[in-house]
Design a protein around this motif. Structure first.
Motif: not given
Length: 458
Positions: A220, A261, A312
């Motif tokens: 993440r 992610d 992302a």
């Protein structure tokens, strides 16, 4: 009229119908599952907050990328796209694809971890520690003390490594017995808490001084970069991409589950700069995953992964993603529900010990709370406490300070109306908390017991 939130930065192109079971059927479903939300059938779940791993909604460009899958057994064009994308974003020299993050953890642990070695990290993660221990290593938690205090809300980077703890471990066991330090960005089991850029610099400097590798768990990392941008001095005017590039300049390599992610349903990788580590990983990946040019993924999965990594980095995307989590967390705080503070990047974490103070940790308050939330509402959450922590080498339970239930928000899936329903369900469960009773195991697997363990009421 003042708005409480900005609308989603996307529009809906396809829908999946949802249904909610009557309460009597929800009770039957959780009993069949042994009071383990992992064992519920998906069709019996109304809103699924079990995990953000592989449960995200892909974009139209990612779906288009699926049609460009090069399914060659070796040398897939999609691998080279993924490889270049990782190199461009993170700056690592080598990329070894895997089917998901734990595949990368397995490769790294088999290559570097040996008996009587120690792996420091900023709080354990379940599969990471399992791989380290299965190869004879010992995980050592060197996160700051504040990370273990759920209501300590004035610490903006609770994922930080405690430099003194890390240095003390080096002096105690010797740098030669520390194959690497594992830095999670963000720290899942602390409540999705970020690590500051300053701390990453300090960890890197101390590690280089002693010849220890720095390996990120970067599952993440975009969320971590967002928190650096909005919380750390000197980064407000930096783009997410610029912050990410600097973050990874303080690492020698990384494991990643692309299912977070990367905004895809499957995939991961092990990345590194070290040639020798790359050659060993390339040989070992063939044994466990597949060729070094697909590593357990199809060509189309790798294409969607590469596109998702780029998407992302968009600030509007990550801002909305984190603000959805904050929205849910703030509604619960306003109602007096105890949660981990500050609110993290991927989930709201209920403090089950404060929620159910009458249930001792030996009776698994987080596990029963997750089950009761499902009975109340059809919302699936998950335990992150004593059961996830497991047992030590002598068979004793760890009893971590944090006994949590995770409400994990998938990316680009649910609206604010869904989160309103979730908040109402948690608040209703909190109001009847005195009725809730503890659990005991009826089946306890020897490793990663939270996935398949079964329980009954005491």
């Amino acid at each position: 009229m003042d708005k409480k939130y900005m609308p989603e930065p996307y529009k809906v192109k396809m829908v999946e119908p949802l249904r909610i079971l009557p309460k009597e059927e929800r009770i039957e479903a959780i009993e069949r599952a042994g009071y383990n939300t992992f064992l519920l059938n998906s069709r019996d779940v109304y809103i699924d907050l079990l995990t953000d791993s592989g449960t995200n909604a892909m974009s139209d460009r990612q779906w288009a990328g699926l049609m460009m899958g090069d399914e060659a057994y070796a040398g897939s064009e999609n691998f080279y796209h993924l490889q270049k994308t990782v190199q461009d974003i993170m700056g690592f020299k080598h990329v070894v694809p895997t089917h998901q993050g734990r595949g990368a953890e397995n490769l790294l642990s088999q290559i570097l971890v040996r008996p009587n070695t120690y792996i420091p990290g900023n709080m354990y993660f379940t599969t990471t520690r399992a791989h380290q221990e299965m190869n004879g290593g010992t995980f050592v938690d060197v996160i700051i003390d504040e990370a273990h205090i759920s209501d300590k809300e004035d610490v903006h980077f609770k994922g930080n490594i405690d430099i003194k703890k890390y240095e003390d471990l080096i002096n105690k066991v010797g740098a030669e017995n520390i194959p690497y330090i594992c830095v999670g960005v963000t720290v899942n089991l602390a409540g999705g808490q970020p690590v500051s850029m300053q701390n990453l610099r300090e960890v890197h400097a101390l590690s280089k001084k002693h010849g220890i590798r720095v390996m990120f768990d970067c599952t993440r990392y975009v969320e971590n970069a967002y928190f650096i941008k909005v919380r750390e001095e000197g980064y407000a005017d930096k783009s997410i991409a610029e912050i990410v590039k600097e973050m990874f300049s303080y690492a020698d390599g990384a494991t990643m589950s692309g299912k977070k992610d990367g905004i895809v349903n499957i995939g991961g990788f092990l990345a590194m700069n070290e040639d020798d580590l790359y050659f060993k990983a390339s040989a070992l990946v063939v044994v466990y995953e597949g060729m070094p040019s697909y590593g357990g993924m199809t060509g189309r999965d790798m294409e969607a992964f590469a596109i998702g990594l780029k998407e992302a980095l968009d600030f509007n995307y990550i801002k909305h993603r984190v603000e959805q989590v904050e929205y849910l967390g703030n509604k619960l705080i306003e109602a007096g529900v105890p949660i981990v503070r500050p609110i993290g990047g991927h989930a709201v974490f209920l403090d089950a010990r404060a929620f159910l103070p009458h249930i001792p940790q030996s009776e698994y308050p987080a596990q029963v709370l997750a089950a009761e939330i499902f009975i109340q509402s059809g919302v699936r959450t998950m335990e992150r406490g004593n059961i996830s922590a497991g047992r030590d080498k002598e068979g004793n339970e760890y009893f971590p300070k944090l006994e949590l239930v995770r409400l994990t928000i998938p990316r680009r899936v649910y609206s604010y109306a869904h989160l309103d329903y979730v908040a109402e369900a948690i608040i209703a469960t909190y109001k009847r908390r005195d009725e809730i009773k503890g659990l005991k195991f009826t089946y306890e697997p020897p490793v990663l017991r939270f996935f398949t363990g079964r329980f009954e009421h005491i």
